[in-house]
Design a protein around this motif. Structure first.
Motif, PDB file in Angstrom:
ATOM      1  N   ILE A 190       0.851  -1.186   0.000  1.00 41.99           N
ATOM      2  CA  ILE A 190       0.000   0.000   0.000  1.00 41.99           C
ATOM      3  C   ILE A 190       0.890   1.239   0.000  1.00 41.99           C
ATOM      4  N   GLY A 191       0.427   2.298  -0.591  1.00 43.44           N
ATOM      5  CA  GLY A 191       1.224   3.525  -0.653  1.00 43.44           C
ATOM      6  C   GLY A 191       1.447   4.164   0.705  1.00 43.44           C
ATOM      7  N   HIS A 192       2.336   5.142   0.759  1.00 45.14           N
ATOM      8  CA  HIS A 192       2.650   5.885   1.981  1.00 45.14           C
ATOM      9  C   HIS A 192       2.211   7.338   1.828  1.00 45.14           C
ATOM     10  N   GLU A 197      -7.069   1.858   1.153  1.00 48.49           N
ATOM     11  CA  GLU A 197      -6.862   1.231  -0.156  1.00 48.49           C
ATOM     12  C   GLU A 197      -6.698   2.251  -1.272  1.00 48.49           C
ATOM     13  N   THR A 198      -7.150   3.474  -1.049  1.00 51.82           N
ATOM     14  CA  THR A 198      -7.058   4.498  -2.095  1.00 51.82           C
ATOM     15  C   THR A 198      -5.743   5.280  -2.043  1.00 51.82           C
ATOM     16  N   THR A 199      -4.928   5.026  -1.008  1.00 57.06           N
ATOM     17  CA  THR A 199      -3.637   5.704  -0.921  1.00 57.06           C
ATOM     18  C   THR A 199      -2.759   5.254  -2.084  1.00 57.06           C
ATOM     19  N   GLU A 200      -2.243   6.194  -2.832  1.00 61.46           N
ATOM     20  CA  GLU A 200      -1.494   5.863  -4.052  1.00 61.46           C
ATOM     21  C   GLU A 200      -0.066   5.423  -3.745  1.00 61.46           C
ATOM     22  N   TRP A 201       0.381   4.455  -4.506  1.00 61.60           N
ATOM     23  CA  TRP A 201       1.766   3.979  -4.411  1.00 61.60           C
ATOM     24  C   TRP A 201       2.695   5.082  -4.899  1.00 61.60           C
ATOM     25  N   ASN A 202       3.725   5.341  -4.131  1.00 61.16           N
ATOM     26  CA  ASN A 202       4.689   6.377  -4.486  1.00 61.16           C
ATOM     27  C   ASN A 202       6.034   5.729  -4.838  1.00 61.16           C
ATOM     28  N   PRO A 203       6.383   5.655  -6.130  1.00 66.11           N
ATOM     29  CA  PRO A 203       7.643   5.019  -6.522  1.00 66.11           C
ATOM     30  C   PRO A 203       8.875   5.793  -6.067  1.00 66.11           C
ATOM     31  N   GLU A 204       8.683   7.063  -5.688  1.00 64.60           N
ATOM     32  CA  GLU A 204       9.799   7.877  -5.230  1.00 64.60           C
ATOM     33  C   GLU A 204      10.098   7.653  -3.742  1.00 64.60           C
ATOM     34  N   TYR A 205       9.181   7.007  -3.053  1.00 70.59           N
ATOM     35  CA  TYR A 205       9.387   6.718  -1.634  1.00 70.59           C
ATOM     36  C   TYR A 205      10.473   5.647  -1.496  1.00 70.59           C
ATOM     37  N   TYR A 263      11.020  -5.851  -0.553  1.00 71.80           N
ATOM     38  CA  TYR A 263       9.837  -6.692  -0.404  1.00 71.80           C
ATOM     39  C   TYR A 263       8.592  -5.945  -0.863  1.00 71.80           C
ATOM     40  N   ALA A 264       8.440  -4.707  -0.403  1.00 74.30           N
ATOM     41  CA  ALA A 264       7.274  -3.906  -0.779  1.00 74.30           C
ATOM     42  C   ALA A 264       7.199  -3.716  -2.292  1.00 74.30           C
ATOM     43  N   ILE A 265       8.333  -3.431  -2.904  1.00 76.05           N
ATOM     44  CA  ILE A 265       8.373  -3.203  -4.354  1.00 76.05           C
ATOM     45  C   ILE A 265       7.882  -4.440  -5.111  1.00 76.05           C
ATOM     46  N   THR A 266       8.308  -5.619  -4.669  1.00 74.86           N
ATOM     47  CA  THR A 266       7.940  -6.835  -5.397  1.00 74.86           C
ATOM     48  C   THR A 266       6.503  -7.266  -5.101  1.00 74.86           C
ATOM     49  N   LYS A 267       5.998  -6.987  -3.913  1.00 72.67           N
ATOM     50  CA  LYS A 267       4.589  -7.292  -3.639  1.00 72.67           C
ATOM     51  C   LYS A 267       3.672  -6.356  -4.436  1.00 72.67           C
TER      52      LYS A 267
END
Length: 339
Positions: free
Chosen positions: A129-131, A140-148, A153-157
């Motif tokens: 889930i995003g931060h 569930e609506t929190t957006e994934w932040n690739p810059e975080y 593990y989080a990236i692959t899930k």
């Protein structure tokens, strides 16, 4: 036919126990024979007739990336619970994590499409889930932040979830569950909540005030089954009972186990130094990473999750974490007395 991947893990073994007591035509895949003993151990917590239940399951030895044997496991399968995953926060395990969590899930999705599977349930994680940059509660609506600075593990899930969403575009109905730290017995050395309980028993030297979420394994199993039996599709759900600080979790667990809780706080400085020394130890001596930069950051980050979506969707009430801890610690102490 119901297929369960990751049947030798915490969620998978509890799911299989529940399925085996209520359903026929269950198939489960496993990768290593010795892991099957872990399933029997979990079954033995709940029934004396565990061997019969275990033998009622059609066990298939395969791997998420062994397509010939994995394809055979899909014969006559109508529903899939995809619980298999590799859990690691060691940065040098990134490629292995990608192969199992992302490519393995892609293979499961492709076979679901090819075999016209009616519904897929994927066990993800709150890690996917995003931060928030603010202190808002995460939903569930929190957006994934690739810059975080996400863990490997989080990236692959998260990448695995993308594969599931792709499957929904190709005709497979799916639901995704995102559990917090799952409390359940039988896996005291596996790196999950069981190993945390074991470490509290042995004695933690430090605590932190970082906050994360916890959930009972039976709640996870019950929700997965309810979602698969419902008309709900192409949705994801956070599964958590309570948000607790790591100190609260340690203190509650220590009290139940009758041991002393950690007395010293791991400050930001200690954690910053710790992950750097851990990195140096890995580089110089090849030691496994025990404290990555991301884990050190998580230890002091207060992250709160919202469970209202699943409660509203199913009218579900989660078990109290205090009761879950009492139960799991009880099994732990019984196993300690046996060993």
């Amino acid at each position: 036919m119901i297929l369960v991947t990751g049947g030798t893990g915490l969620v998978g073994s509890h799911l299989l126990y529940k399925l085996a007591t209520t359903t026929k035509n269950i198939r489960a895949i496993y990768r290593r024979t010795h892991k099957l003993e872990s399933v029997k151990k979990v079954f033995s917590y709940y029934t004396e007739d565990f061997e019969t239940l275990f033998d009622s399951i059609d066990w298939v030895e395969t791997d998420l990336n062994d397509l010939p044997t994995l394809s055979e496991a899909f014969n006559n399968v109508t529903h899939v619970y995809h619980c298999a995953a590799f859990v690691s926060f060691e940065p040098d395990k990134y490629h292995q994590l990608r192969k199992i969590n992302i490519q393995g899930t892609a293979n499961i999705v492709n076979l679901c499409v090819a075999n016209n599977v009616q519904k897929l349930c994927y066990v993800s994680s709150i890690a996917a889930i995003g931060h928030n940059k603010t202190n808002d509660i995460i939903s569930e609506t929190t957006e994934w932040n690739p810059e975080y600075d996400n863990s490997v593990y989080a990236i692959t899930k998260y990448g695995a979830e993308i594969e599931v969403w792709r499957g929904t575009q190709e005709g497979v109905d799916a639901v995704i569950v995102n559990p917090g730290i799952i409390l359940g017995p039988g896996y005291w050395n596996g790196g999950g909540s069981g190993s945390l309980i074991k470490q509290v028993y042995k004695g933690f030297s430090h605590y932190t005030h970082g906050v994360t979420a916890y959930v009972d394994v039976w709640d996870v199993v019950a929700i997965m089954q309810k979602l698969m039996q419902s008309d709900i599709k192409n949705e994801r759900f956070i599964l958590i009972s309570d948000n607790l600080s790591f100190k609260e979790f340690q203190d509650k667990t220590a009290k139940i186990l009758g041991v002393a809780p950690a007395k010293k706080e791991a400050s930001k400085f200690i954690l910053e130094m710790g992950w750097r020394l851990d990195w140096l130890n890995h580089k110089l001596f090849g030691k496994r990473r025990r404290l990555s930069k991301q884990v050190a950051k998580t230890a002091r980050t207060k992250t709160f999750y919202d469970n209202s979506k699943i409660k509203n969707a199913l009218g579900f009430e989660f078990s109290a974490i205090d009761n879950s801890l009492e139960t799991v610690c009880g099994y732990f102490m019984k196993d300690q007395r046996k060993s």
